[in-house]
Design a protein around this motif. Structure first.
Motif, PDB file in Angstrom:
ATOM      1  N   TYR A  32       0.853  -1.189   0.000  1.00  0.00           N
ATOM      2  CA  TYR A  32       0.000   0.000   0.000  1.00  0.00           C
ATOM      3  C   TYR A  32       0.888   1.238   0.000  1.00  0.00           C
ATOM      4  CZ  TYR A  32      -3.898  -2.986   1.587  1.00  0.00           C
ATOM      5  OH  TYR A  32      -4.860  -3.941   1.698  1.00  0.00           O
ATOM      6  N   PRO A  35      -3.121   6.069   1.921  1.00  0.00           N
ATOM      7  CA  PRO A  35      -4.476   5.705   2.326  1.00  0.00           C
ATOM      8  C   PRO A  35      -5.479   6.034   1.228  1.00  0.00           C
ATOM      9  CG  PRO A  35      -3.502   7.351   3.828  1.00  0.00           C
ATOM     10  CD  PRO A  35      -2.573   7.205   2.683  1.00  0.00           C
ATOM     11  N   THR A  36      -6.553   5.278   1.165  1.00  0.00           N
ATOM     12  CA  THR A  36      -7.629   5.605   0.224  1.00  0.00           C
ATOM     13  C   THR A  36      -8.477   6.711   0.876  1.00  0.00           C
ATOM     14  OG1 THR A  36      -9.190   4.029   1.160  1.00  0.00           O
ATOM     15  CG2 THR A  36      -7.700   3.183  -0.527  1.00  0.00           C
ATOM     16  N   GLN A  39     -10.269   5.756   4.013  1.00  0.00           N
ATOM     17  CA  GLN A  39      -9.329   5.524   5.125  1.00  0.00           C
ATOM     18  C   GLN A  39      -8.861   6.855   5.705  1.00  0.00           C
ATOM     19  OE1 GLN A  39      -6.418   3.076   3.156  1.00  0.00           O
ATOM     20  NE2 GLN A  39      -7.801   1.313   3.091  1.00  0.00           N
ATOM     21  N   GLY A  59     -14.409  -2.152  -2.426  1.00  0.00           N
ATOM     22  CA  GLY A  59     -13.459  -1.675  -3.428  1.00  0.00           C
ATOM     23  C   GLY A  59     -12.892  -0.310  -3.074  1.00  0.00           C
ATOM     24  N   THR A  63     -12.527  -1.891   4.428  1.00  0.00           N
ATOM     25  CA  THR A  63     -12.189  -2.877   5.463  1.00  0.00           C
ATOM     26  C   THR A  63     -11.036  -2.377   6.322  1.00  0.00           C
ATOM     27  OG1 THR A  63     -12.798  -4.514   3.818  1.00  0.00           O
ATOM     28  CG2 THR A  63     -11.824  -5.344   5.843  1.00  0.00           C
TER      29      THR A  63
HETATM   30  P1  AMP Z   1     -12.103  -3.224   0.443  1.00  0.00           P
HETATM   31  O1  AMP Z   1     -12.914  -2.106  -0.152  1.00  0.00           O
HETATM   32  O2  AMP Z   1     -11.841  -3.070   1.874  1.00  0.00           O
HETATM   33  O3  AMP Z   1     -12.681  -4.565   0.075  1.00  0.00           O
HETATM   34  O4  AMP Z   1     -10.652  -3.159  -0.240  1.00  0.00           O
HETATM   35  C1  AMP Z   1     -10.486  -3.328  -1.597  1.00  0.00           C
HETATM   36  C2  AMP Z   1      -9.058  -3.699  -1.947  1.00  0.00           C
HETATM   37  O5  AMP Z   1      -8.198  -2.586  -1.767  1.00  0.00           O
HETATM   38  C3  AMP Z   1      -8.452  -4.830  -1.150  1.00  0.00           C
HETATM   39  O6  AMP Z   1      -7.862  -5.701  -2.075  1.00  0.00           O
HETATM   40  C4  AMP Z   1      -7.384  -4.180  -0.297  1.00  0.00           C
HETATM   41  O7  AMP Z   1      -6.301  -5.051  -0.141  1.00  0.00           O
HETATM   42  C5  AMP Z   1      -7.004  -2.978  -1.114  1.00  0.00           C
HETATM   43  N1  AMP Z   1      -6.593  -1.804  -0.329  1.00  0.00           N
HETATM   44  C6  AMP Z   1      -7.160  -1.322   0.793  1.00  0.00           C
HETATM   45  N2  AMP Z   1      -6.534  -0.204   1.196  1.00  0.00           N
HETATM   46  C7  AMP Z   1      -5.551   0.049   0.292  1.00  0.00           C
HETATM   47  C8  AMP Z   1      -4.551   1.065   0.165  1.00  0.00           C
HETATM   48  N3  AMP Z   1      -4.457   2.066   1.035  1.00  0.00           N
HETATM   49  N4  AMP Z   1      -3.715   0.998  -0.879  1.00  0.00           N
HETATM   50  C9  AMP Z   1      -3.814  -0.014  -1.763  1.00  0.00           C
HETATM   51  N5  AMP Z   1      -4.710  -0.997  -1.706  1.00  0.00           N
HETATM   52  C10 AMP Z   1      -5.592  -0.976  -0.691  1.00  0.00           C
END
Ligand code: AMP
Length: 570
Positions: A32, A35-36, A39, A59, A63
């Protein structure tokens, strides 16, 4: 392509959120870079102890947005050895797939805390769950129905729970879990922190939030619409594929699209490196660009891409930011971007200066909601297409070959080669001679290696109704050149079910496949052809699972509605 040790340079954005170095190191090891959006907003609030009401789809990285602060709140500085054995956090999710997925993610994110996480869902032997519970768990990820069973049996105690997450609350309600949800929430200690995530915040979700959250902070990832002047004019296409099939799917899509220059975006460094390696191994000229490269490496990669030496640039968002590239023919989202803004930004790299651009997104089945968000902000339809089959690829190669032949014929200067044709024409029909030459040329250009690789089956989860491909779903291997059997007609073990909702109600193949896979726990690959008419839909499912599927669908809602489901009479 080799990246420097990715754990050495910690992603700074996470430090700013207030996460401890050990956790940041875990995130760096996952590749990573930053942060998204969800987040960035949710983590500091949850770390502060606030309740949060978050509007975010799968996505978006939600999580981690709840799991990281949750782990910090429940463990803090207490060392592993000094912890009492008690359930400290409860995450409620609508389906068993999600229970497993979230549980794995929490385990991954909680590595440095030594968190013990247990998924608890219906259909799994209760004895196994009881055994794991007795051994001691810190975090339970459960479907509401099963947790209520445990509460009744007295096999789970929730009096030490301090942190609760309702994930995909709207789906839990849609699936008829309202009562179970209330029962669990009522059984939880009042002194706790609660986070609720939902793609929509309407009606019943809002009422649950009102009753069970304390002065929550609302967050939503950019719901605004992009300025029409900034909207890219590009053809937007999406393919819905399971994660494990993505690389093969991408290969086929690239073969079909034949981009002159493309940027392929991934979420993590790790993914960038892996994908670059795989694609290079398969004969594409691809190079990686991510935050782990030195400035010098970066410049070199960019120069080769600009000069057209490299066709595919595989990049993370961070690395591609401020990238000085004029326009590329294709932008590919190997993963869905974590926010609509990011999507608009990524696809804006193609279709510039009046040139035609194509934006391709590979989404996992659960991420289809994100596609809708992208459609909303770009105010354009995203065409969901079926992953090209071997047959499609061959047809496409022949089409390209035909174009080249046409050009060569127009170009003249064939004297040298006419001699060969003339000599063969004494023995064979001229058309056959030409066909044999085309065959040789096709075999030479088809690239044997890619054909073999393409033989791997890619189940397309969401074929569009008008160009669906039955063969892509039956999970059997196909061999190039050998005609495939059509599952529906060749196999006697398929039954068609009727669902009383169709295109007029906005039904899409992904809704049906998602509902069947999630509700009845059927592997999406086992689902056959999907036909969506105006007012109803027909889906082919395995005979042995038909009653279970009908039963499950009758107890749920599809696109928010209860629907008539039965065996198709015709
Ligand atoms: P989620 O929406 O929680 O199901 O996450 C979607 C995908 O994004 C999962 O494959 C995580 O591993 C990935 N992910 C979550 N946070 C990050 C981040 N900050 N940078 C890159 N990938 C991420």
């Amino acid at each position: 392509m080799t990246s420097p040790d990715s754990t050495t340079d910690l992603p700074e954005g996470f430090t700013a959120l207030g996460l401890r170095p050990a956790v940041i190191a875990t995130l760096a090891s996952l590749g990573y870079e930053e942060p998204t959006p969800i987040q960035r907003e949710a983590v500091p609030l949850l770390l502060e102890g606030r309740d949060v009401l978050g509007q975010a789809a799968t996505g978006t990285g939600k999580t981690a947005a709840f799991a990281l602060p949750m782990l910090e709140r429940i463990f803090g500085d207490v060392p592993e050895a000094g912890r009492a054995r008690a359930v400290r956090a409860l995450i409620l999710v609508p389906t068993r797939e999600l229970a497993m997925q979230v549980s794995e993610a929490v385990h991954r994110y909680g590595k440095s805390y030594g968190a013990r996480v247990l998924p608890v869902y219906g259909g799994q032997a209760i004895g196994m769950q009881l055994k794991a519970l007795r051994a001691g768990v810190d975090v339970i990820v459960a479907t509401p129905g099963r947790i209520v069973d445990h509460l009744r049996r007295g096999s789970i105690r929730l009096d030490s729970v301090r942190f609760v997450v309702l994930d995909e609350a709207d789906e839990m309600l849609d699936m008829g879990f309202a009562e179970d949800l209330e029962a669990v929430l009522d059984a939880l200690p009042a002194e706790r922190q609660t986070a609720l995530f939902s793609a929509t915040m309407a009606g019943r979700v809002a009422s649950i939030a009102e009753r069970h959250l304390r002065d929550p902070v609302r967050i939503a990832i950019d719901r605004h619409r992009a300025d029409p002047g900034q909207l890219p004019r590009v053809r937007q296409v999406a393919y819905i594929v399971q994660r494990r099939h993505k690389v093969v799917a991408l290969g086929r899509v690239l073969d079909m699209e034949n981009p002159t220059s493309a940027i392929v975006f991934c979420r993590t460094r790790t993914e960038v490196d892996e994908l670059t390696e795989t694609l290079s191994g398969r004969g594409y000229s691809a190079e990686a660009l991510h935050g782990g490269l030195s400035q010098e490496q970066r410049d070199r990669v960019m120069r080769r891409f600009r000069d057209g030496v490299t066709e595919l640039l595989i990049a993370t968002d961070v690395a591609a930011r401020g990238l000085d590239v004029e326009s590329v023919s294709h932008v590919v989202n190997f993963d869905v971007p974590s926010a609509p803004d990011g999507y608009v930004h990524r696809i804006g790299r193609t279709g510039r200066a009046g040139r035609e651009g194509v934006a391709i997104t590979l989404a996992e089945p659960r991420e289809h909601r994100q596609l809708r968000n992208f459609e909303r902000v770009t105010r354009q339809k995203i065409q969901v297409q079926t992953v090209p089959t071997i047959v499609d690829l061959r047809a496409r190669r022949l089409e390209v070959l035909r174009g080249s032949l046409h050009e060569t014929l127009l170009g003249g200067d064939l004297e040298q080669h006419r001699v060969v044709v003339e000599s063969l024409a004494e023995e064979f029909d001229v058309l056959d001679v030409a066909a044999a030459a085309v065959k040789l040329a096709h075999e030479a250009t088809a690239g044997g290696a890619r054909d073999d690789e393409a033989a791997e089956e890619v189940p397309s989860v969401s074929p569009p109704p008008d160009s669906r491909s039955r063969e892509s779903r039956d999970g059997r291997k196909s061999r190039p050149g050998r005609p495939r059997r059509d599952r529906a007609t060749a196999d006697a073990d398929v039954t068609r079910i009727y669902i009383g909702l169709g295109r007029k109600a906005g039904m899409r193949p992904a809704d049906l496949v998602g509902a069947i896979a999630n509700e009845a726990g059927i592997d999406a690959r086992a689902i056959g052809a999907v036909d969506i008419a105006d007012r109803f839909s027909l889906v082919e499912v395995p005979d042995e699972a038909v009653d279970e599927i009908i039963g499950a669908l009758r107890h749920t809602t599809i696109r928010g509605k209860r629907v008539v489901v039965r065996r198709d009479k015709n």
